[in-house]
Design a protein around this motif. Structure first.
Motif, PDB file in Angstrom:
ATOM      1  N   LEU A  21       0.866  -1.174   0.000  1.00  9.82           N
ATOM      2  CA  LEU A  21       0.000   0.000   0.000  1.00  9.82           C
ATOM      3  C   LEU A  21       0.903   1.223   0.000  1.00  9.82           C
ATOM      4  CD1 LEU A  21      -2.927   1.053   0.155  1.00  9.82           C
ATOM      5  CD2 LEU A  21      -2.655   1.154   2.641  1.00  9.82           C
ATOM      6  N   PRO A  22       0.952   1.965  -1.114  1.00 14.78           N
ATOM      7  CA  PRO A  22       1.842   3.134  -1.177  1.00 14.78           C
ATOM      8  C   PRO A  22       1.597   4.096  -0.026  1.00 14.78           C
ATOM      9  CG  PRO A  22       0.915   2.640  -3.330  1.00 14.78           C
ATOM     10  CD  PRO A  22       0.190   1.772  -2.357  1.00 14.78           C
ATOM     11  N   GLU A  23       2.655   4.694   0.450  1.00 13.82           N
ATOM     12  CA  GLU A  23       2.543   5.593   1.588  1.00 13.82           C
ATOM     13  C   GLU A  23       1.577   6.735   1.309  1.00 13.82           C
ATOM     14  OE1 GLU A  23       5.413   8.203   4.599  1.00 13.82           O
ATOM     15  OE2 GLU A  23       6.216   7.403   2.726  1.00 13.82           O
ATOM     16  N   ALA A  24       1.614   7.275   0.092  1.00 15.30           N
ATOM     17  CA  ALA A  24       0.732   8.401  -0.239  1.00 15.30           C
ATOM     18  C   ALA A  24      -0.734   7.998  -0.138  1.00 15.30           C
ATOM     19  CB  ALA A  24       1.040   8.911  -1.642  1.00 15.30           C
ATOM     20  N   VAL A  25      -1.063   6.775  -0.583  1.00 15.83           N
ATOM     21  CA  VAL A  25      -2.447   6.292  -0.501  1.00 15.83           C
ATOM     22  C   VAL A  25      -2.832   6.073   0.951  1.00 15.83           C
ATOM     23  CG1 VAL A  25      -4.031   4.445  -1.158  1.00 15.83           C
ATOM     24  CG2 VAL A  25      -2.334   5.269  -2.802  1.00 15.83           C
TER      25      VAL A  25
END
Length: 244
Positions: A21-25
């Motif tokens: 899960l990308p940090e930005a998401v």
């Protein structure tokens, strides 16, 4: 329990269950007040049916998968096809800025609801319009990212034409068995596993309509080509009984 605590618990669960899960998401999903978009157990990881339309409100894990595949970057111009209640657009607005997020939906009542939800949640800069999703939003193209929250056999040609150079379109590809794919330069660049979405609708298929003609969903130009042109072949797709 406080909504912010429930929201953190929800995202903690997503980080545990998803491979990446990308940090930005993750940060964006921790910020967006999902209870402003979904009233029925908003922080439970399950899909729900919209109370007034034949629309599924995506589970948080599905939203996370879509956005991980989309890989939005700060200041990207983004189009969401299938605005729904507006939650996905709000998460994107946290990443790229609300004025850079555009969304369309073919069901007018959902467009009004999404606008109200986004305004109330603090993302009033997101543009939401009532359009046939396969037509995109040419007035605001090109887009760096296009997310299609409905399935199709192949990416609609007019959406591909609205991608910026180096742009990325993410959609569930297929009918029946579907695969989440990212399309770049007209070709599938990455696949992200199976999932199941309702098909991309065209005008006449939204809730409450009588005609259900899907001939334009995949490629608007197809209607005018070949032996079938002008022979009424598309009538096989129409539900003349009017069941909606």
């Amino acid at each position: 329990m406080d909504n912010s605590v429930l929201r953190d618990d929800m995202v903690d669960g997503l980080e545990h269950s998803l491979e990446l899960l990308p940090e930005a998401v993750s940060i964006a999903m921790r910020s967006v007040p999902r209870h402003e978009f979904v009233t029925d157990s908003p922080y439970q990881n399950r899909p729900t049916e919209h109370r007034d339309t034949n629309t599924t409100i995506l589970a948080p894990t599905t939203v996370a998968r879509l956005l991980a595949a989309l890989d939005p970057q700060p200041d990207d111009e983004v189009l969401v096809v299938g605005a729904g209640v507006g939650y996905t657009a709000a998460v994107l607005a946290e990443i790229v800025g609300d004025a850079r997020v555009h969304a369309v939906d073919i069901t007018r009542s959902l467009v009004y609801e999404a606008r109200e939800n986004l305004q109330r949640a603090g993302y009033g800069g997101v543009l939401v319009d009532c359009r046939d999703g396969a037509e995109g939003l040419a007035d605001y193209a090109p887009f760096d990212r296009i997310l299609v929250e409905a399935s199709a056999v192949r990416p609609p040609a007019r959406l591909l034409a609205q991608l910026a150079d180096g742009g990325r379109l993410v959609m569930p590809k297929g009918v029946g068995e579907q695969t989440l794919v990212a399309v770049e330069d007209g070709e599938v660049a990455e696949s992200f596993g199976p999932l199941s979405f309702k098909p991309l609708l065209v005008d006449g298929e939204q809730t409450g309509s009588i005609v259900r003609n899907r001939t334009r969903r995949e490629d608007p130009e197809y209607e005018g080509r070949g032996w079938h042109a002008g022979h009424g072949w598309e009538q096989d797709w129409i539900d003349w009984g009017g069941s909606g």
